[in-house]
Motif scaffolding. Structure first.
Motif, PDB file in Angstrom:
ATOM      1  N   PRO A 130       0.824  -1.218   0.000  1.00 11.11           N
ATOM      2  CA  PRO A 130       0.000   0.000   0.000  1.00 11.11           C
ATOM      3  C   PRO A 130       0.853   1.261   0.000  1.00 11.11           C
ATOM      4  O   PRO A 130       1.470   1.616   1.006  1.00 11.11           O
ATOM      5  CB  PRO A 130      -0.813  -0.125   1.291  1.00 11.11           C
ATOM      6  CG  PRO A 130       0.023  -0.978   2.182  1.00 11.11           C
ATOM      7  CD  PRO A 130       0.766  -1.933   1.289  1.00 11.11           C
ATOM      8  N   ALA A 131       0.900   1.939  -1.117  1.00 10.79           N
ATOM      9  CA  ALA A 131       1.707   3.152  -1.248  1.00 10.79           C
ATOM     10  C   ALA A 131       1.015   4.336  -0.585  1.00 10.79           C
ATOM     11  O   ALA A 131      -0.200   4.481  -0.664  1.00 10.79           O
ATOM     12  CB  ALA A 131       1.949   3.454  -2.723  1.00 10.79           C
ATOM     13  N   ASN A 132       1.798   5.189   0.080  1.00  8.49           N
ATOM     14  CA  ASN A 132       1.279   6.429   0.655  1.00  8.49           C
ATOM     15  C   ASN A 132       1.295   7.513  -0.412  1.00  8.49           C
ATOM     16  O   ASN A 132       2.196   8.360  -0.451  1.00  8.49           O
ATOM     17  CB  ASN A 132       2.138   6.853   1.839  1.00  8.49           C
ATOM     18  CG  ASN A 132       1.876   6.059   3.100  1.00  8.49           C
ATOM     19  OD1 ASN A 132       2.443   6.341   4.128  1.00  8.49           O
ATOM     20  ND2 ASN A 132       1.020   5.058   3.032  1.00  8.49           N
ATOM     21  N   CYS A 133       0.308   7.483  -1.303  1.00 12.87           N
ATOM     22  CA  CYS A 133       0.305   8.389  -2.453  1.00 12.87           C
ATOM     23  C   CYS A 133      -1.081   8.983  -2.687  1.00 12.87           C
ATOM     24  O   CYS A 133      -2.099   8.408  -2.292  1.00 12.87           O
ATOM     25  CB  CYS A 133       0.731   7.651  -3.724  1.00 12.87           C
ATOM     26  SG  CYS A 133       2.410   6.998  -3.709  1.00 12.87           S
ATOM     27  N   ILE A 134      -1.090  10.121  -3.361  1.00 14.52           N
ATOM     28  CA  ILE A 134      -2.322  10.713  -3.878  1.00 14.52           C
ATOM     29  C   ILE A 134      -2.446  10.278  -5.333  1.00 14.52           C
ATOM     30  O   ILE A 134      -1.555  10.556  -6.137  1.00 14.52           O
ATOM     31  CB  ILE A 134      -2.278  12.252  -3.800  1.00 14.52           C
ATOM     32  CG1 ILE A 134      -2.097  12.724  -2.350  1.00 14.52           C
ATOM     33  CG2 ILE A 134      -3.546  12.842  -4.404  1.00 14.52           C
ATOM     34  CD1 ILE A 134      -3.250  12.404  -1.434  1.00 14.52           C
TER      35      ILE A 134
END
Length: 207
Positions: A100-104
């Motif tokens: 799970p990437a911490n991205c917008i």
């Protein structure tokens, strides 16, 4: 299952393009609130995020900076652990899917720039809104710092048949990097638990 939704939620699991992503390694506290048809839950987690090695660790329900409950999710190894240090119990489980990437995500709508505080103490931020409809409908409003895309607050609404969820995450005391990489190492009694499970399975197959 309410808590499990928060344990996995950062900003978004991104497969196709991003507007910005948080630093690849950071640590900090998550203050979470979850509400569904059965009531609500609040808690505090300490979160260590390591995208370089595709793993994260979290300790849940801190009281006076102490917690006996911990989870380690190692996507590269495909194994996770649920640990209670007081009882010295350890449950291992298989992990699959994308880290799970911490991205917008690239399709997010920008709600406009904003800032917290004032003067030299102000924090410049950006707000975004996006939906995720791959498995269920999720609508998220996420606030991140204008510089480095560090998460500040996120609010997610999940629509499920018969039970809707609302959860919020507030991030504080965030530090860059991983100060102690052993946070991702399961304790020795985890390996003992794994050997016990293997031996039990072997005995069952021989019967």
């Amino acid at each position: 299952m309410m808590l499990q939704a928060v344990l996995l939620a950062s900003l978004a699991v991104v497969a196709h393009g991003t507007i910005c992503c948080a630093p690849q390694q950071w640590e900090g506290f998550k203050d979470y609130t979850i509400v569904d048809n059965s009531g609500g839950e609040r808690g505090l987690q300490y979160y260590s995020y390591d995208a370089l090695n595709q793993r994260y660790a979290l300790s849940t329900n801190y009281t006076d900076n102490v917690s006996s409950n911990k989870e380690i999710w190692d996507y590269r190894q495909g194994t996770g652990y649920r640990i209670n240090s007081d009882k010295q119990t350890c449950e291992s489980f298989a992990i699959s899917g994308r880290f799970p990437a911490n991205c917008i995500p690239s399709g997010a709508a920008e709600l406009g720039p904003l800032f917290y505080g004032f003067g030299t103490d102000s924090l410049s931020a950006l707000a975004f809104q996006f939906n995720d409809t791959r498995n269920e409908f999720q609508n998220t409003v996420a606030l991140v710092t204008r510089r480095d895309c560090v998460p500040i607050i996120s609010t997610t609404t999940i629509l499920r048949p018969g039970n809707n969820y609302l959860y919020t995450l507030g991030y504080n005391n965030v530090f860059p990097g991983i100060r102690d990489a052993t946070v991702f190492d399961p304790p020795s009694y985890c390996r003992k638990s794994a050997m016990t499970e293997v031996n039990s399975l072997y005995k069952a197959l021989r019967v």
